[in-house]
Design an enzyme around this catalytic site. Structure first.
Site, PDB file in Angstrom:
ATOM      1  N   HIS A  14     -15.329 -17.283  28.561  1.00  0.00           N
ATOM      2  CA  HIS A  14     -14.577 -16.893  27.361  1.00  0.00           C
ATOM      3  C   HIS A  14     -13.950 -18.027  27.892  1.00  0.00           C
ATOM      4  O   HIS A  14     -12.591 -17.659  28.751  1.00  0.00           O
ATOM      5  CB  HIS A  14     -14.101 -15.379  26.718  1.00  0.00           C
ATOM      6  CG  HIS A  14     -12.653 -15.350  26.134  1.00  0.00           C
ATOM      7  ND1 HIS A  14     -11.493 -15.470  26.462  1.00  0.00           N
ATOM      8  CD2 HIS A  14     -12.821 -16.020  25.118  1.00  0.00           C
ATOM      9  CE1 HIS A  14     -10.101 -14.938  25.208  1.00  0.00           C
ATOM     10  NE2 HIS A  14     -11.427 -15.784  24.512  1.00  0.00           N
TER      11      HIS A  14
ATOM     12  N   HIS B 186      -6.288 -24.234  23.739  1.00  0.00           N
ATOM     13  CA  HIS B 186      -5.961 -22.202  22.705  1.00  0.00           C
ATOM     14  C   HIS B 186      -4.662 -22.356  21.945  1.00  0.00           C
ATOM     15  O   HIS B 186      -4.489 -22.016  20.500  1.00  0.00           O
ATOM     16  CB  HIS B 186      -5.934 -20.924  23.541  1.00  0.00           C
ATOM     17  CG  HIS B 186      -6.076 -19.794  23.047  1.00  0.00           C
ATOM     18  ND1 HIS B 186      -4.925 -19.436  22.627  1.00  0.00           N
ATOM     19  CD2 HIS B 186      -6.406 -19.261  22.493  1.00  0.00           C
ATOM     20  CE1 HIS B 186      -5.067 -17.937  22.021  1.00  0.00           C
ATOM     21  NE2 HIS B 186      -6.352 -18.648  21.827  1.00  0.00           N
TER      22      HIS B 186
HETATM   23  O1  G3P Z   1     -14.181 -16.518  19.950  1.00  0.00           O
HETATM   24  C1  G3P Z   1     -13.487 -15.238  20.356  1.00  0.00           C
HETATM   25  C2  G3P Z   1     -11.656 -14.881  21.478  1.00  0.00           C
HETATM   26  O2  G3P Z   1     -11.811 -16.439  21.781  1.00  0.00           O
HETATM   27  C3  G3P Z   1     -11.157 -15.345  19.784  1.00  0.00           C
HETATM   28  O3  G3P Z   1      -9.916 -15.192  20.183  1.00  0.00           O
HETATM   29  O4  G3P Z   1      -7.572 -16.239  20.735  1.00  0.00           O
HETATM   30  O5  G3P Z   1      -9.138 -16.092  22.399  1.00  0.00           O
HETATM   31  O6  G3P Z   1      -9.568 -17.622  20.618  1.00  0.00           O
HETATM   32  P1  G3P Z   1      -9.147 -16.134  20.938  1.00  0.00           P
HETATM   33 MG    MG Z   2     -11.395 -18.022  21.366  1.00  0.00          MG
END
Ligand code: G3P
Ligand code: MG
Length: 252
Positions: free
Chosen positions: A14, A56
Site C-alpha cells: 500500500h 496521496h
Molecule cells: O486503494 C486502496 C487505498 O489506497 C485507498 O485509500 O486513502 O490509502 O488511498 P487511500
Molecule cells: Mg490509495
C-alpha cells in the site's frame, strides 16, 4: 468482462512498502520488490504543469518539506521537495516521483501496479487522458499488470470512455447504494473495499458476481487470515511481508 489477475502472494504493498520507506516514493516501491511482493498500489495526482505524479494528500505538508496544495505547483517546483526526510533521515533526498519514472521502475522490477486515480474535482478527464497516454505502451502487456481504481465515479467513467479495455476496479470506503450497478455498468473486474466494512456475506456476494475482491488497509495478519477465509483475493498492506509471513499457509 471476466479477467483473471494473479495475486500471489495475496498482498499489495500500500503506497509501496510504506511502513519501511516513505509512502509513494521509489524507495517504497524498491522495498516492496526486495520483500518479494508482486503488486504495489499508489495514488496519482496531477501537478499544475500537467505531469501525473505519485502523491496521496491534497497538501504537501505531511509528507514533504513543502506547504500548500500539491495541485497548485508545477513539477519543476515539486521535484525540488524532499519527500523522504519526514519519514526518516535515511531517506533524505527522496523525491515525489512522476508516473513515468514509477512505471519504468515497475516494469524493470516486474511489479504489477494498482494505479489509484485521485483527481481534483472537475479535473478528472484531464488527468485520466494524461495517465492513459503515458501508460499506453504498457497497458496491453499481461504481465506486469496495470489495474486502475478510484473512489471517483467521474474518474472511472472517463477511464472507461477513453480506454474501453483497461482493467478497472471500484473503490468503496462505505457501501454505496448503487455499487453493484456501477461495478457492472463500468465493467469493473474488481472491487476494492475498506476492510472495516467487509463481512463474510458481502465477500460472498462480490465473489458470486465473479469479481476480484481486494480489501484495504490491513496491517493485522489475523484479520488478513479472516478475510482470506471469506474469499478475499488480496489485501493492501503497509507491512506486506508480515501479512505473508503470518499467513504462510495461504493456498495458492
Ligand atoms: O486503494 C486502496 C487505498 O489506497 C485507498 O485509500 O486513502 O490509502 O488511498 P487511500
Ligand atoms: Mg490509495
Amino acid at each position: 468482462m471476466t479477467t483473471s489477475l494473479e495475486f500471489y502472494p495475496p498482498v499489495i504493498a500500500h503506497r509501496g512498502a510504506s511502513a519501511y520507506a516513505p509512502e509513494n516514493t521509489l524507495a517504497a516501491f524498491i522495498k516492496a520488490a526486495q520483500l518479494g511482493i508482486k503488486w504495489v498500489e499508489f495514488d496519482v495526482m496531477q501537478a499544475a504543469s500537467g505531469e501525473p505524479i505519485i502523491f496521496h494528500d491534497d497538501l504537501l505538508d505531511r509528507t514533504t518539506d513543502g506547504k500548500g496544495e500539491v495541485s497548485h505547483y508545477s513539477y519543476t517546483y515539486l521535484q525540488t521537495l524532499d519527500a523522504g526526510r519526514w519519514f526518516d533521515s535515511r531517506f533524505s533526498g527522496e523525491r515525489i516521483p512522476t508516473l513515468l519514472q514509477t512505471i519504468k521502475f515497475l516494469q524493470e522490477a516486474k511489479l504489477s501496479a494498482n494505479v489509484e486515480i485521485k483527481a481534483q474535482s472537475g479535473h478528472e478527464e484531464k488527468l485520466v487522458i494524461r495517465v492513459l497516454d503515458e501508460l499506453a505502451p504498457y497497458l496491453h502487456a499481461a504481465q506486469p499488470a496495470i489495474l486502475f481504481s478510484s473512489f471517483s465515479l467521474d474518474a472511472l467513467h472517463f477511464l472507461r470512455q477513453h480506454s474501453p479495455h483497461c482493467l478497472m476496479g471500484l473503490l468503496l470506503h462505505e457501501w454505496e447504494p448503487d455499487w453493484q450497478y456501477v461495478c457492472t455498468s463500468l465493467q469493473c473486474i474488481s472491487v476494492h473495499v475498506n476492510h472495516e466494512i467487509m463481512t463474510r456475506e458481502a465477500a460472498q456476494k462480490i465473489k458470486s458476481m465473479d469479481k476480484i475482491l481486494l480489501c484495504y488497509t490491513v496491517n493485522d495478519p489475523a484479520r488478513a487470515a479472516e478475510l482470506y477465509s471469506w474469499g478475499v483475493d488480496a489485501v493492501f498492506s503497509d507491512i506486506p511481508d508480515r501479512i505473508v509471513d503470518g499467513n504462510w499457509n495461504i493456498p495458492k
